[in-house]
Enzyme design. Structure first.
Site, PDB file in Angstrom:
ATOM      1  N   GLY B  69      -8.872  10.123 -32.158  1.00 26.11           N
ATOM      2  CA  GLY B  69      -7.855   9.628 -33.084  1.00 26.11           C
ATOM      3  C   GLY B  69      -7.806   8.124 -33.269  1.00 26.11           C
ATOM      4  O   GLY B  69      -6.939   7.622 -33.981  1.00 26.11           O
ATOM      5  N   GLN B  70      -8.725   7.375 -32.635  1.00 26.31           N
ATOM      6  CA  GLN B  70      -8.703   5.921 -32.819  1.00 26.31           C
ATOM      7  C   GLN B  70      -8.907   5.594 -34.296  1.00 26.31           C
ATOM      8  O   GLN B  70      -9.606   6.302 -35.006  1.00 26.31           O
ATOM      9  CB  GLN B  70      -9.824   5.248 -32.005  1.00 26.31           C
ATOM     10  CG  GLN B  70      -9.814   5.559 -30.530  1.00 26.31           C
ATOM     11  CD  GLN B  70      -8.584   5.069 -29.826  1.00 26.31           C
ATOM     12  OE1 GLN B  70      -8.022   4.049 -30.188  1.00 26.31           O
ATOM     13  NE2 GLN B  70      -8.130   5.807 -28.834  1.00 26.31           N
ATOM     14  N   LYS B  71      -8.313   4.487 -34.715  1.00 24.92           N
ATOM     15  CA  LYS B  71      -8.342   4.091 -36.115  1.00 24.92           C
ATOM     16  C   LYS B  71      -9.769   4.089 -36.669  1.00 24.92           C
ATOM     17  O   LYS B  71     -10.021   4.586 -37.766  1.00 24.92           O
ATOM     18  CB  LYS B  71      -7.739   2.693 -36.241  1.00 24.92           C
ATOM     19  CG  LYS B  71      -6.940   2.508 -37.502  1.00 24.92           C
ATOM     20  CD  LYS B  71      -6.388   1.103 -37.575  1.00 24.92           C
ATOM     21  CE  LYS B  71      -4.872   1.122 -37.706  1.00 24.92           C
ATOM     22  NZ  LYS B  71      -4.257  -0.164 -37.365  1.00 24.92           N
TER      23      LYS B  71
END
Lengths: 368, 185
Positions: B69-71
């Site tokens: 889910g990291q940008k």
């Protein structure tokens, strides 16, 4: 009768007797698979053949059986379509002020549209592709007119969600858009206020101070450190979660964190922290002395340096044990840079040279 | 059409479901998947890429795609949309500051046509942490009531740390998908 059946099934136990029971046997399953594939293929062939003959029969006499015929599908489809359209029109013409009643009516229409969709999907295997496409088009048109109707009749609820899509669409007239913006504001504001009241424990909006917190036991869940300039922060004791946001020229010393630490937008700061997970975003020119059970990560960061944890206060060993952080895993040096997905070392972070590191940092809960 | 219908029927036979887990970073997606599968959750690094887990759940086989889910890697989510039966959106209920981000990302996701038929389970995770928002409050912030009426959705509070609520959520998801896909059983 029952006895007979039972004896029958026990007489040849190796033969799979029903669909689900045999699934535990691997070779049997494979065998079944192959045979099923064959059966399906056969069935499909016979269906194709029969539908071909039926179609030719249809062309000279229109008395084909209703089952699997295009014309019967079309007439049923047209019936449902006109009934849904009638319901939509009725909703538009006789608006009720009661929103609950309106909602049930709209929901009813919506479910009959999805029933129709299901009907098309079920029959799609024998329909000519043109009919499938045109029916799906009709359904999407129906959905759209239901959407526009419901946004007309129950405006507020629809808006904040549709806002973005609407903005991109230049066809919408400006007056409507203005109304929508207002509605969004109305919905958006009270929410924000509602959450501002419920602030978690933390240190916020300070300049040039020493901020100390002694945390006892499991009383504190999340802790927030945000918007600080030139401060020193000391957290003694275990916490569950730590959020750090917008710090400049700060020193942050924290005891063990049993969950995760999330750091965003920090500059020129020093962090000494232990946690199960550490995520660092938008950090610039900062040093991190870490003990982590998993691999720490950085994203959109530059000139960040890493070294092992070096904090000490009275009772820290007990706290570290409680948080399962007593062991040095060496993970402080295993940094993953999400902006640098290559085998060579990322230019954004480095290991802090030993003679540049601070020694053990002793903290107490007094302000000295 | 012939091959497709055969594949469909095989899938039906095996009772497979494809489930996509997404949400902001630090929301607990990987921990949830491991917890549900009864694995050790004490050492989990932030997900760089994705994990796939095949779990037998009731009489179904779940293929769970847990995507980081990291940008930086959110733009790759779309590579996993195809043929998704169930969508699990995980929320960190204790992260009040990023709830706006959370809503925006979810809105973007739900506009995606390839996900339009997927059942949506929202897991309001980290309920065990003091100060976390309740599932009801999360539903309000995410404006779930305004969702497209054809979408099947449910919000469930849970804790990947204690395991509470996870089975309840997945029970709903699996039942909902089963009633859509496997109606004929």
């Amino acid at each position: 009768m029952e006895d007979e059946e039972e004896s029958l099934s026990t007489s040849n136990p190796n033969q799979p007797n029903s669909d689900s029971d045999s699934e535990t046997l691997d070779p049997a399953l494979q065998k079944k698979h192959a045979s099923m594939l064959e059966r399906l293929a056969n069935r499909h062939q016979t269906r194709l053949d029969s539908s071909l003959t039926r179609r030719s029969a249809e062309s000279d006499s229109s008395s084909s059986p209703s089952f699997e015929s295009t014309s019967s599908f079309l007439s049923h489809f047209a019936d449902s379509k006109s009934s849904i359209e009638a319901q939509l029109a009725q909703c538009r013409l006789t608006p009720t002020s009661e929103s609950a009643e309106l909602k049930t009516r709209l929901d009813g229409i919506s479910s009959s549209i999805s029933d129709l969709e299901k009907f098309v999907a079920e029959k799609s295997y024998f329909l000519p592709s043109y009919e499938v496409r045109s029916s799906l088009k009709v359904i999407s048109d129906l959905k759209q007119s239901l959407d526009s109707l419901s946004s007309e009749l129950i405006p507020k609820k629809k808006f904040s969600f549709k806002n973005k899509a609407v903005k991109k669409n230049p066809v919408i007239d400006s007056k409507k858009e203005e109304e929508k913006e207002k509605a969004v504001e109305k919905i958006g504001k009270p929410e924000k206020i509602g959450f501002a009241i419920r602030e978690s424990p933390g240190f916020r909006n300070k300049t040039g101070e020493v901020l100390v917190s002694q945390i006892k036991g499991s009383e504190v869940g999340e802790f927030t450190i945000s918007d600080l300039d030139s401060c020193e922060v000391r957290l003694l004791g275990c916490i569950r979660v730590l959020f750090i946001h917008r710090l400049r020229n700060c020193k942050v010393y924290v005891g063990p964190v049993m969950g995760s630490i999330l750091i965003e937008e920090v500059e020129g700061s020093v962090f000494v922290m232990a946690s199960h997970q550490i995520r660092i975003h938008n950090a610039k020119a900062s040093d991190f002395y870490l003990r982590v059970r998993s691999r720490p990560i950085i994203e959109d960061s530059s000139s960040v340096r890493f070294a092992p944890y070096c904090l000490s206060y009275e009772g820290i060993d007990g706290d570290l044990k409680e948080a399962s952080l007593i062991e040095e895993t060496g993970n402080w040096a295993n940094v993953d840079d999400f902006r640098w997905l290559r085998a060579v070392q990322s230019p954004n972070w480095s290991i802090l040279p030993e003679n540049d590191r601070v020694g053990t940092v002793e903290i107490t809960n007094s302000d000295s | 059409m012939g091959l497709l219908s055969i594949i469909r029927k095989i899938k039906k036979k095996e009772k497979e479901m494809r489930i996509l887990m997404v949400g902001l970073d630090n929301s607990g997606k990987t921990t949830i998947v491991l917890k549900i599968n009864g694995e050790d959750t004490s050492v989990i690094s932030p997900t760089l890429g994705f994990n796939i887990k095949t779990i037998t759940y009731q009489k179904y086989t779940l293929n769970i795609w847990d995507v980081g889910g990291q940008k930086t890697i959110r733009s790759y989510w779309r590579n996993y949309f195809e043929q998704t039966d169930g969508l699990v959106w995980v929320v960190d209920s204790s992260d009040l500051r990023r709830l706006d981000d959370c809503r925006m990302e979810l809105d973007n996701l739900l506009k995606e046509e390839r996900l339009s038929g997927a059942s949506l389970l929202i897991l309001a995770n980290k309920q065990d942490i003091k100060g976390a928002l309740t599932p009801g409050e999360i539903a309000k912030v995410l404006n779930l009531e305004a969702m497209d009426k054809t979408r099947h959705w449910e919000i469930v509070g849970c804790s990947a740390y204690t395991g509470e609520g996870l089975l309840e959520g997945f029970d709903w998801l699996v039942q909902d998908i089963a009633s859509r896909i496997y109606v004929l059983d």
